[in-house]
Design a protein around this motif. Sequence first.
Motif, PDB file in Angstrom:
ATOM      1  N   GLN A 240       0.886  -1.069  -0.180  1.00  0.00           N
ATOM      2  CA  GLN A 240       0.115   0.087  -0.047  1.00  0.00           C
ATOM      3  C   GLN A 240       0.766   1.296   0.114  1.00  0.00           C
ATOM      4  OE1 GLN A 240      -2.247   0.783   3.385  1.00  0.00           O
ATOM      5  NE2 GLN A 240      -1.106  -0.372   4.939  1.00  0.00           N
ATOM      6  N   LEU A 241       1.999   1.313   0.553  1.00  0.00           N
ATOM      7  CA  LEU A 241       3.007   2.221   0.645  1.00  0.00           C
ATOM      8  C   LEU A 241       3.779   2.504  -0.794  1.00  0.00           C
ATOM      9  CD1 LEU A 241       3.803   4.383   2.809  1.00  0.00           C
ATOM     10  CD2 LEU A 241       5.887   2.937   3.282  1.00  0.00           C
ATOM     11  N   PHE A 242       3.951   1.312  -1.206  1.00  0.00           N
ATOM     12  CA  PHE A 242       4.649   1.491  -2.510  1.00  0.00           C
ATOM     13  C   PHE A 242       3.501   1.960  -3.694  1.00  0.00           C
ATOM     14  CE2 PHE A 242       5.299  -0.267  -6.882  1.00  0.00           C
ATOM     15  CZ  PHE A 242       6.564  -0.063  -6.746  1.00  0.00           C
ATOM     16  N   GLU A 243       2.300   1.746  -3.682  1.00  0.00           N
ATOM     17  CA  GLU A 243       1.347   2.431  -4.532  1.00  0.00           C
ATOM     18  C   GLU A 243       0.996   3.925  -4.376  1.00  0.00           C
ATOM     19  OE1 GLU A 243      -0.002   0.941  -7.257  1.00  0.00           O
ATOM     20  OE2 GLU A 243       1.179  -0.822  -6.923  1.00  0.00           O
ATOM     21  N   ALA A 244       0.881   3.946  -2.971  1.00  0.00           N
ATOM     22  CA  ALA A 244       0.917   5.476  -2.819  1.00  0.00           C
ATOM     23  C   ALA A 244       2.275   6.589  -3.206  1.00  0.00           C
ATOM     24  CB  ALA A 244       0.428   5.779  -1.036  1.00  0.00           C
ATOM     25  N   ALA A 245       3.165   5.605  -2.955  1.00  0.00           N
ATOM     26  CA  ALA A 245       4.522   6.550  -3.429  1.00  0.00           C
ATOM     27  C   ALA A 245       4.614   6.729  -4.884  1.00  0.00           C
ATOM     28  CB  ALA A 245       5.899   5.750  -2.907  1.00  0.00           C
ATOM     29  N   ARG A 246       3.874   5.903  -5.711  1.00  0.00           N
ATOM     30  CA  ARG A 246       3.976   6.135  -7.018  1.00  0.00           C
ATOM     31  C   ARG A 246       3.064   7.178  -7.631  1.00  0.00           C
ATOM     32  NH1 ARG A 246       2.342   0.333  -9.699  1.00  0.00           N
ATOM     33  NH2 ARG A 246       2.898   1.869 -11.606  1.00  0.00           N
ATOM     34  N   HIS A 247       2.096   7.788  -6.563  1.00  0.00           N
ATOM     35  CA  HIS A 247       1.176   8.548  -7.232  1.00  0.00           C
ATOM     36  C   HIS A 247       1.340  10.126  -6.234  1.00  0.00           C
ATOM     37  CE1 HIS A 247      -0.424   4.733  -8.531  1.00  0.00           C
ATOM     38  NE2 HIS A 247      -0.800   5.767  -9.586  1.00  0.00           N
ATOM     39  N   HIS A 248       2.310  10.101  -5.399  1.00  0.00           N
ATOM     40  CA  HIS A 248       2.409  11.299  -4.610  1.00  0.00           C
ATOM     41  C   HIS A 248       3.830  11.693  -4.509  1.00  0.00           C
ATOM     42  CE1 HIS A 248      -1.355  11.294  -2.496  1.00  0.00           C
ATOM     43  NE2 HIS A 248      -1.153   9.987  -2.748  1.00  0.00           N
ATOM     44  N   ASP A 249       4.025  13.064  -4.748  1.00  0.00           N
ATOM     45  CA  ASP A 249       5.505  13.596  -4.532  1.00  0.00           C
ATOM     46  C   ASP A 249       5.931  13.619  -3.173  1.00  0.00           C
ATOM     47  OD1 ASP A 249       5.269  14.138  -7.397  1.00  0.00           O
ATOM     48  OD2 ASP A 249       4.586  16.289  -6.954  1.00  0.00           O
ATOM     49  N   SER A 250       5.189  13.702  -2.330  1.00  0.00           N
ATOM     50  CA  SER A 250       5.654  13.920  -0.723  1.00  0.00           C
ATOM     51  C   SER A 250       5.132  12.654  -0.191  1.00  0.00           C
ATOM     52  CB  SER A 250       4.778  15.167  -0.181  1.00  0.00           C
ATOM     53  OG  SER A 250       4.763  14.910   1.548  1.00  0.00           O
ATOM     54  N   LEU A 251       6.061  11.808   0.468  1.00  0.00           N
ATOM     55  CA  LEU A 251       5.696  10.507   1.652  1.00  0.00           C
ATOM     56  C   LEU A 251       4.885  11.028   2.303  1.00  0.00           C
ATOM     57  CD1 LEU A 251       5.979   7.807   1.761  1.00  0.00           C
ATOM     58  CD2 LEU A 251       8.148   8.241   3.144  1.00  0.00           C
TER      59      LEU A 251
ATOM     60  N   GLU B 184       2.372  13.150   2.764  1.00  0.00           N
ATOM     61  CA  GLU B 184       1.246  13.253   1.921  1.00  0.00           C
ATOM     62  C   GLU B 184       0.548  11.869   1.644  1.00  0.00           C
ATOM     63  OE1 GLU B 184      -1.060  15.677  -1.667  1.00  0.00           O
ATOM     64  OE2 GLU B 184       1.244  15.350  -1.765  1.00  0.00           O
ATOM     65  N   ALA B 185       1.393  11.188   1.099  1.00  0.00           N
ATOM     66  CA  ALA B 185       0.986   9.850   0.632  1.00  0.00           C
ATOM     67  C   ALA B 185       0.352   9.100   2.025  1.00  0.00           C
ATOM     68  CB  ALA B 185       2.176   8.967   0.032  1.00  0.00           C
ATOM     69  N   VAL B 186       1.020   9.011   3.005  1.00  0.00           N
ATOM     70  CA  VAL B 186       0.775   8.351   4.399  1.00  0.00           C
ATOM     71  C   VAL B 186      -0.668   8.947   4.582  1.00  0.00           C
ATOM     72  CG1 VAL B 186       1.108   8.247   6.615  1.00  0.00           C
ATOM     73  CG2 VAL B 186       2.965   7.578   4.915  1.00  0.00           C
ATOM     74  N   ARG B 187      -0.630  10.456   4.324  1.00  0.00           N
ATOM     75  CA  ARG B 187      -2.138  10.702   5.032  1.00  0.00           C
ATOM     76  C   ARG B 187      -3.104  10.240   4.172  1.00  0.00           C
ATOM     77  NH1 ARG B 187       1.416  15.397   5.859  1.00  0.00           N
ATOM     78  NH2 ARG B 187       0.591  16.429   4.040  1.00  0.00           N
ATOM     79  N   GLY B 188      -2.951  10.082   2.886  1.00  0.00           N
ATOM     80  CA  GLY B 188      -3.951   9.512   1.972  1.00  0.00           C
ATOM     81  C   GLY B 188      -4.271   8.325   2.348  1.00  0.00           C
ATOM     82  N   ILE B 189      -3.279   7.407   2.905  1.00  0.00           N
ATOM     83  CA  ILE B 189      -3.659   6.049   2.950  1.00  0.00           C
ATOM     84  C   ILE B 189      -4.518   6.037   4.534  1.00  0.00           C
ATOM     85  CG2 ILE B 189      -2.676   3.989   3.998  1.00  0.00           C
ATOM     86  CD1 ILE B 189      -0.276   4.522   2.166  1.00  0.00           C
ATOM     87  N   GLN B 190      -4.248   6.963   5.360  1.00  0.00           N
ATOM     88  CA  GLN B 190      -4.819   7.035   6.533  1.00  0.00           C
ATOM     89  C   GLN B 190      -6.457   7.458   6.351  1.00  0.00           C
ATOM     90  OE1 GLN B 190      -2.323   9.611   8.381  1.00  0.00           O
ATOM     91  NE2 GLN B 190      -1.147   8.322   9.721  1.00  0.00           N
ATOM     92  N   ALA B 191      -6.500   8.306   5.419  1.00  0.00           N
ATOM     93  CA  ALA B 191      -7.685   8.799   5.171  1.00  0.00           C
ATOM     94  C   ALA B 191      -8.756   7.815   4.536  1.00  0.00           C
ATOM     95  CB  ALA B 191      -7.838  10.095   3.999  1.00  0.00           C
ATOM     96  N   ARG B 192      -8.047   7.080   3.534  1.00  0.00           N
ATOM     97  CA  ARG B 192      -8.968   5.925   2.988  1.00  0.00           C
ATOM     98  C   ARG B 192      -9.017   4.449   3.885  1.00  0.00           C
ATOM     99  NH1 ARG B 192      -5.026   7.192  -0.908  1.00  0.00           N
ATOM    100  NH2 ARG B 192      -3.923   5.460  -0.390  1.00  0.00           N
ATOM    101  N   THR B 193      -8.355   4.259   4.844  1.00  0.00           N
ATOM    102  CA  THR B 193      -8.548   3.295   5.783  1.00  0.00           C
ATOM    103  C   THR B 193      -9.225   3.661   7.286  1.00  0.00           C
ATOM    104  OG1 THR B 193      -6.252   3.619   6.861  1.00  0.00           O
ATOM    105  CG2 THR B 193      -6.429   2.046   4.766  1.00  0.00           C
ATOM    106  N   ALA B 194      -9.723   4.828   7.253  1.00  0.00           N
ATOM    107  CA  ALA B 194     -10.182   5.420   8.406  1.00  0.00           C
ATOM    108  C   ALA B 194     -11.595   4.718   8.786  1.00  0.00           C
ATOM    109  CB  ALA B 194     -10.612   6.983   8.445  1.00  0.00           C
ATOM    110  N   GLY B 195     -12.281   4.370   7.591  1.00  0.00           N
ATOM    111  CA  GLY B 195     -13.574   3.513   7.944  1.00  0.00           C
ATOM    112  C   GLY B 195     -13.273   2.288   8.464  1.00  0.00           C
ATOM    113  N   ALA B 196     -12.167   1.463   7.886  1.00  0.00           N
ATOM    114  CA  ALA B 196     -11.765   0.124   8.335  1.00  0.00           C
ATOM    115  C   ALA B 196     -11.489   0.165   9.743  1.00  0.00           C
ATOM    116  CB  ALA B 196     -10.685  -0.559   7.185  1.00  0.00           C
ATOM    117  N   GLN B 197     -10.800   1.248  10.335  1.00  0.00           N
ATOM    118  CA  GLN B 197     -10.213   1.021  11.529  1.00  0.00           C
ATOM    119  C   GLN B 197     -11.282   0.810  12.500  1.00  0.00           C
ATOM    120  OE1 GLN B 197      -6.934   1.101  12.029  1.00  0.00           O
ATOM    121  NE2 GLN B 197      -6.687   1.644   9.773  1.00  0.00           N
ATOM    122  N   ALA B 198     -12.552   0.938  12.484  1.00  0.00           N
ATOM    123  CA  ALA B 198     -13.612   0.661  13.204  1.00  0.00           C
ATOM    124  C   ALA B 198     -14.064  -0.667  13.089  1.00  0.00           C
ATOM    125  CB  ALA B 198     -14.892   1.883  13.299  1.00  0.00           C
TER     126      ALA B 198
END
Length: 486
Positions: free
Chosen positions: A188-199, A201-215
Amino acid sequence: MSTTGTDSTGHVVVVGAGIAGLAAAHRLLERGARVTVLEASDRVGGKLLPGDIAGVRVDLGAESMLARRPEAVALARENGLADALQPPATASASIWTRGALRPMPKGHVMGVPGTAAALAGVLSAEGLARIERDADLPRTEVGDDVAVGEYVAARLGREVVDRLVEPLLGGVYAGDAYRISMRSAVPQLFEAARHHDSLTEAVRGIQARTAGAQAAGPVFMGIEGGVGRLPLAVARSVRARGGEILTGAPVTELRRRTPGAGWRVVAGDRVLHADAVVLATPAPAAAGLLHAESPRAAAELRAVEYASMALITLAYRRSDAELPEGSGFLVPPVDGRTIKASTFASRKWGWIADEDPDVVVVRTSVGRHGETEVLRREDAELVDVSRHDLREATGLDAVPLETRVTRWTDGLPQYPVGHHARVARIREHIRGLPGLAVCGAVYDGVGIPACVASAYAAVDQLGGDLAAVQELTAHPVQSLHGGAGE
């Protein structure tokens, strides 16, 4: 062997009775196959090993499974363990670094933070300041693959890797973060790094997408009595459905018969004729068996490296064992300690505490890829170094009631940069061998759900359905939850 993709009605030999081989056998029987499982050792289960210490049941191998992937938990439920499934009693852990136990940071993906503030308390002021530079750096290309440590250090500095990413990855792979493939180990980090300039920022995107799954439920799951019960339960089910499991039966030869006539499998003085074969063994054994029929696949498998490790389990009287809060701690290699992690098992798993409230179980692990000296030490020496490091980290200085040392020689396959491409090549070579499929930790992830998913994909392949194999090859199963929001 049917090629309809839904039914498998021939005789299938599964080589290897670890959790992958047993899961494959279970699925094959569901689809109508006649199944024989051949295991070289004297027991089933592979790296899942139940045991006991001071009268309390414990795991002497893997102790938990990622619950956010469905395969392992579903397999446990299907095999009579639904009521035994238990999440950890506490998920709060620490990092033993820079001379102190420090709370495990929250809000990261495999140690990679979305903000510098997420790692406050673990990193130095200089390390935190270096993270802030990420937003201003030019893009770092990841290409077809890149080492986790190399990429994260380039973006955020080495301190993030050395103090957090390395111990987290080391706990799963017993490897070196500066060699481990980001595409295979943290997809998931590799895919995010391919589409973001900032790492970050990429992590914050992962966190936003997985926020629902955390519950959605617990991240990890254990089994009352130990996850080592899982392969035993699956083996019982396989036998109850008519499958045959033979231990102490190393396979010495695997050859195709005439075209369309299946396979000849030799195990000791037994010669079996199979319509299809599932190889669920570590890479060296698979390489030896494939050498005659696919030298190129065998060569790729021989190139896979493994790490060895040892688990030291210690039992104490509760009145003697004052431990810090939480489930245990990780140890960055940069701090120069011998142990790489410790689990306060009686805290982490409620069933251990319930079995004997007067006993406290702690375990430590030693050994990383390339570390050979520590594993040459006698059991008593490994106990001594574990007790020394536990005393330094926690103040625990009691004499144990009992100790157990469990060695896992060549237990963990390494996933260096390019591992995904190697797996793709192996499977491409094997496509030329009808009625053969491979599965296990060497291919698609080292965790229990990954091994089960790999087994199911192998069974699908034998039935003519390549979709699951292709998906796993392209997108391996992350074997450790990334910690987003934890």
